[in-house]
Design a protein around this motif. Structure first.
Motif, PDB file in Angstrom:
ATOM      1  N   GLU A  66      -9.526  38.418   0.296  1.00 16.00           N
ATOM      2  CA  GLU A  66     -10.768  39.195   0.372  1.00 16.00           C
ATOM      3  C   GLU A  66     -11.834  38.515  -0.473  1.00 16.00           C
ATOM      4  OE1 GLU A  66     -12.402  43.768  -0.260  1.00 16.00           O
ATOM      5  OE2 GLU A  66     -10.271  43.297  -0.461  1.00 16.00           O
ATOM      6  N   THR A 158     -18.541  41.495   2.694  1.00 19.18           N
ATOM      7  CA  THR A 158     -17.097  41.464   2.461  1.00 19.18           C
ATOM      8  C   THR A 158     -16.427  40.784   3.640  1.00 19.18           C
ATOM      9  OG1 THR A 158     -17.120  43.505   1.156  1.00 19.18           O
ATOM     10  CG2 THR A 158     -15.014  42.828   2.067  1.00 19.18           C
ATOM     11  N   LYS A 160     -12.525  39.887   4.965  1.00 17.42           N
ATOM     12  CA  LYS A 160     -11.088  40.086   4.770  1.00 17.42           C
ATOM     13  C   LYS A 160     -10.353  39.240   5.807  1.00 17.42           C
ATOM     14  CE  LYS A 160     -11.409  44.819   2.976  1.00 17.42           C
ATOM     15  NZ  LYS A 160     -10.953  46.217   3.138  1.00 17.42           N
TER      16      LYS A 160
END
Length: 202
Positions: A66, A158, A160
């Motif tokens: 992440e 973000t 991931k």
């Protein structure tokens, strides 16, 4: 003396160098190297923070990478440059259910490349002002379409990355077709749960 020097060199070549490269392979994650190579402008990837959980060899849990970053420009422009960079790097849009798992504000897209899946989430940043009189300040949350305050501009990003084999969304959900479940195991009860008594033989 020459024999001692030659022996020392052989020991270094056979022991120290493989140990160095082995330790480097364990600590260096090629997925983060791939994210580093994304062709995004500097303003879209400031203050990046990487986090890792799980096992590289998928012992119990596979590795989840992440990365969070700040952007100096609005979420719409930030999401666009990241999506273009992913396409140039060989990632393809992945239209799948549960993308995201729950409704999120901002732009949330899913991607696939080789054995990896990637979730990209770009949204308005959550700015935390300094405490007031020792108490946490109340942060107003902007409504959809509302511009954030001047001191809370830019965007939060973000990414991931998971192994596709460990991503539940790559596995089809079990079918609930009634024809596959057979007969109803719960029979319909009559008014009299005991039914009629069977006469005993005379």
């Amino acid at each position: 003396m020459r024999l001692a020097v030659l022996t020392s060199v052989i020991v270094v070549m056979l022991g120290a160098l493989p140990a160095y490269f082995g330790a480097r392979a364990l600590t260096d994650d090629p997925v983060f190297d791939t994210l580093d190579a994304l062709d995004v402008p500097g303003w879209a990837a400031t203050q990046t923070v990487d986090d890792v959980s799980g096992s590289r060899w998928c012992l119990l849990d596979c590795r989840l990478r992440e990365r969070t970053a700040d952007s100096e420009r609005p979420p719409e422009e930030t999401a666009q440059v990241y999506e273009q960079a992913l396409l140039r790097d060989g990632w393809r849009r992945w239209e799948v259910d549960r993308c995201p798992d729950q409704e999120e504000k901002g732009t949330y897209t899913c991607w696939r490349r080789d054995e990896l899946t990637l979730d990209l989430w770009v949204r308005v940043p959550t700015c935390v002002p300094p405490p007031v009189d020792g108490e946490p300040a109340i942060v107003p949350v902007p409504e959809p379409g509302e511009e954030p305050p001047a001191e809370c501009s830019g965007a939060s990003v973000t990414l991931k990355v998971r192994n596709a084999i460990d991503d539940d969304r790559t596995r089809p959900l079990p079918s609930t077709d009634p024809s596959l479940t057979g007969e109803d195991p719960f029979p319909t009860l009559t008014d009299d749960p005991l039914g009629e008594l069977t006469p005993s033989p005379s």
